[in-house]
Scaffold this motif. Structure first.
Motif, short mmCIF file in Angstrom:
data_model
loop_
_atom_site.label_atom_id
_atom_site.label_comp_id
_atom_site.label_asym_id
_atom_site.label_seq_id
_atom_site.Cartn_x
_atom_site.Cartn_y
_atom_site.Cartn_z
N ARG A 216 45.89 1.85 79.78
CA ARG A 216 45.74 1.43 78.38
C ARG A 216 44.87 0.19 78.26
NH1 ARG A 216 49.04 3.74 74.61
NH2 ARG A 216 48.81 1.93 73.25
N ALA B 37 41.36 7.24 77.37
CA ALA B 37 41.50 7.44 75.92
C ALA B 37 40.71 8.67 75.51
CB ALA B 37 40.98 6.21 75.16
N GLU B 38 41.19 9.35 74.49
CA GLU B 38 40.53 10.56 74.02
C GLU B 38 39.53 10.25 72.91
OE1 GLU B 38 43.70 12.42 70.95
OE2 GLU B 38 44.46 12.09 72.99
N ALA C 297 40.01 7.92 69.65
CA ALA C 297 41.02 6.89 69.86
C ALA C 297 40.50 5.53 69.39
CB ALA C 297 41.39 6.82 71.34
N GLN C 298 41.43 4.70 68.93
CA GLN C 298 41.08 3.38 68.41
C GLN C 298 41.39 2.31 69.46
OE1 GLN C 298 39.66 3.43 65.13
NE2 GLN C 298 39.75 5.53 65.88
N CYS C 299 40.40 1.49 69.74
CA CYS C 299 40.55 0.43 70.74
C CYS C 299 40.23 -0.93 70.14
CB CYS C 299 39.63 0.68 71.94
SG CYS C 299 40.00 2.19 72.85
N LEU D 47 43.70 -0.06 74.38
CA LEU D 47 43.94 1.12 73.56
C LEU D 47 45.02 0.79 72.52
CD1 LEU D 47 43.56 4.16 72.98
CD2 LEU D 47 45.33 4.62 74.69
N GLU E 251 35.79 2.54 68.36
CA GLU E 251 36.29 3.91 68.44
C GLU E 251 35.64 4.62 69.61
OE1 GLU E 251 35.84 7.84 65.67
OE2 GLU E 251 36.80 6.09 64.75
N HIS F 125 45.51 2.94 69.31
CA HIS F 125 46.04 4.22 68.81
C HIS F 125 45.28 5.36 69.49
CE1 HIS F 125 48.30 2.14 65.71
NE2 HIS F 125 47.19 1.57 65.27
N SER F 126 46.00 6.43 69.79
CA SER F 126 45.36 7.55 70.46
C SER F 126 44.58 8.44 69.52
CB SER F 126 46.42 8.39 71.20
OG SER F 126 47.37 8.90 70.28
N GLU F 127 44.76 8.28 68.21
CA GLU F 127 43.99 9.04 67.23
C GLU F 127 43.76 8.19 65.99
OE1 GLU F 127 46.13 12.51 66.05
OE2 GLU F 127 47.68 11.38 64.97
#
Length: 444
Positions: free
Chosen positions: A25, A44-45, A48-50, A92, A64, A94-96
């Motif tokens: 993360r 992260a996919e 995802a929000q970083c 990381l 993003e 949020h994952s989306e």
């Protein structure tokens, strides 16, 4: 010591390119290329929000995930790159992508992150929803069965619009798209108006809110604004947020009017992102992801599942260089339920709204209106097209009267047709009066 502090300490002591799985993360910036940032050691996919921490300044930048390069992720900042350098921590968050929605949005102006920009304080949101909506089963959608009164005579009469329909306002620059959109904003019957001002001039945002909407119009409206000077990620987020807000009110059984300006600027933003991650450019430099994103946005509008609520949408589309074969114009025509073509020649002749019936169509009108209305609209369109096609011959005196009865009728009716199609921007004409005026022209 907090767990996150331990991760940071371990991260800073690492000397390799990759971080251990336990720290997936957290990562660090390894390279910045143009508007993109590469980071290693973080999993992260896409979407995802970083958060990227900037050393010594006690601040961070949101970014993003937009792609991958081997074991590294590629990010693009939501704002700008100021202060980022190799070694900055990437976390990381949020994952989306998600957004906040609620009735408190009514009367507010927000940016692509849902943050208020109208100086009226915070917004008390009710819930969070995904920024990318799941596709609706086409068999579950309600049918378009009701006419939507737009208050614009030419649209009500010849291009009748339905609740849940999606149409494009297609024209080159400076032909009157914004003026027509302003008329639709004021005149169309709707419970809620959601307006997306994406990639346009910043000056237009304030003008639209204060002059076009006014205090009364703003009470039932939500404005999402992301001017052209913001990052492409922010512009894409604003486009998606506009549709998420419309879907929220639709799910509550409201009839929503979605006004989106403009679809072309969204395509430009997605092109910037696509080129940054190495997508191959196609026609006019547009990347494949552009032709994937736009239909997904458009398909989010329509009648709600089970016929509960509706999102009736008007999308402005810029025909660059007045090119009606522009790839975004072509894609819009193929995806939308109709289009309203605006003509520069009509605008130059002070004919407003500058709607050109040639090429304009409503694909649901025939199933919504009575037969006599549809027949009258078809006749008017035929006479308009005949006159336009033979206009040069008529103006130089090369046409001999009584040669073509239909063209003779078109010439006779031309002044009345022009009068029917013109309308002052401050004037609202309801559906009944529009249809009465149409019949009057055809039967005169």
């Amino acid at each position: 010591m907090r767990a996150s502090d331990t991760f940071v300490s371990e991260l800073q002591n690492l000397s390799g390119d990759l971080l251990p799985v336990a720290n997936e993360r957290l990562g660090r910036v390894t390279r910045v290329v143009g508007m993109t940032i590469e980071a290693s050691g973080i999993s992260a996919e896409i979407g995802a929000q970083c958060e990227i921490e900037i050393d010594g300044k006690h601040r961070s930048i949101d970014a993003e995930v937009i792609g991958f390069d081997g074991q590294k992720i590629v990010l693009m900042p939501v704002h700008f790159l100021d202060g980022i350098k190799a070694g900055c921590l990437v976390r990381l968050i949020h994952s989306e992508s998600a957004c906040s929605v609620g009735d408190a949005l009514l009367g507010r102006v927000v940016n692509g992150l849902g943050e208020p920009i109208d100086g009226r304080g915070d917004i008390n949101y009710e819930s969070q929803v995904p920024l990318d909506s799941h596709s609706v089963n086409p068999m579950a959608r309600g049918a378009i069965t009701e006419v939507l009164d737009t208050g614009v005579k030419s649209i009500n009469g010849c291009l009748t619009f339905g609740k849940g329909q999606r149409a494009g306002l297609i024209a080159g620059s400076g032909v009157g798209k914004s003026v027509l959109m302003a008329m639709l904003t004021r005149n169309t019957e709707a419970d809620v108006v959601v307006i997306g001002l994406i990639g346009e001039r910043g000056r237009e945002v304030q003008e639209f809110v204060k002059k076009t909407l006014g205090d009364d119009g703003l009470k039932k409206a939500v404005v999402v604004a992301a001017p052209v000077d913001l990052s492409p990620v922010m512009r894409i987020k604003a486009a998606k947020l506009t549709h998420s807000v419309a879907e929220y009110f639709c799910s509550k059984g409201k009839n929503v009017l979605l006004l989106f300006d403009s679809l072309t600027r969204v395509a430009h933003a997605q092109r910037e992102i696509g080129l940054a991650v190495g997508e191959p450019p196609t026609t006019k430099g547009y990347t494949p992801s552009v032709f994937s994103l736009l239909p997904k946005l458009i398909e989010r509008a329509g009648v709600g599942p089970g016929g509960v609520g509706s999102i009736s949408a008007f999308y402005t589309v810029l025909a660059e260089g007045d090119d009606r074969a522009d790839p975004i114009v072509d894609l819009s025509r193929a995806t939308l339920d109709g289009q309203i073509m605006l003509s520069r020649a009509l605008a130059d002749a002070a004919h407003y709204p500058a709607i050109d019936l040639e090429g304009s169509i409503s694909r649901v009108a025939s199933s919504l209106i009575p037969a006599d209305h549809f027949t009258a609209a078809q006749k008017l369109r035929k006479y308009w097209s005949l006159y336009v096609q033979k206009q040069d011959l008529i103006q130089v005196g090369a046409y001999t009267p009584n040669t073509d009865p239909d063209l003779d009728e078109a010439i006779r009716l031309k002044p009345m047709i022009d009068d029917f199609l013109r309308q002052d921007s401050a004037e609202a004409i309801d559906l009944k009066d529009s249809v009465d005026s149409l019949h009057k022209v055809i039967m005169s």
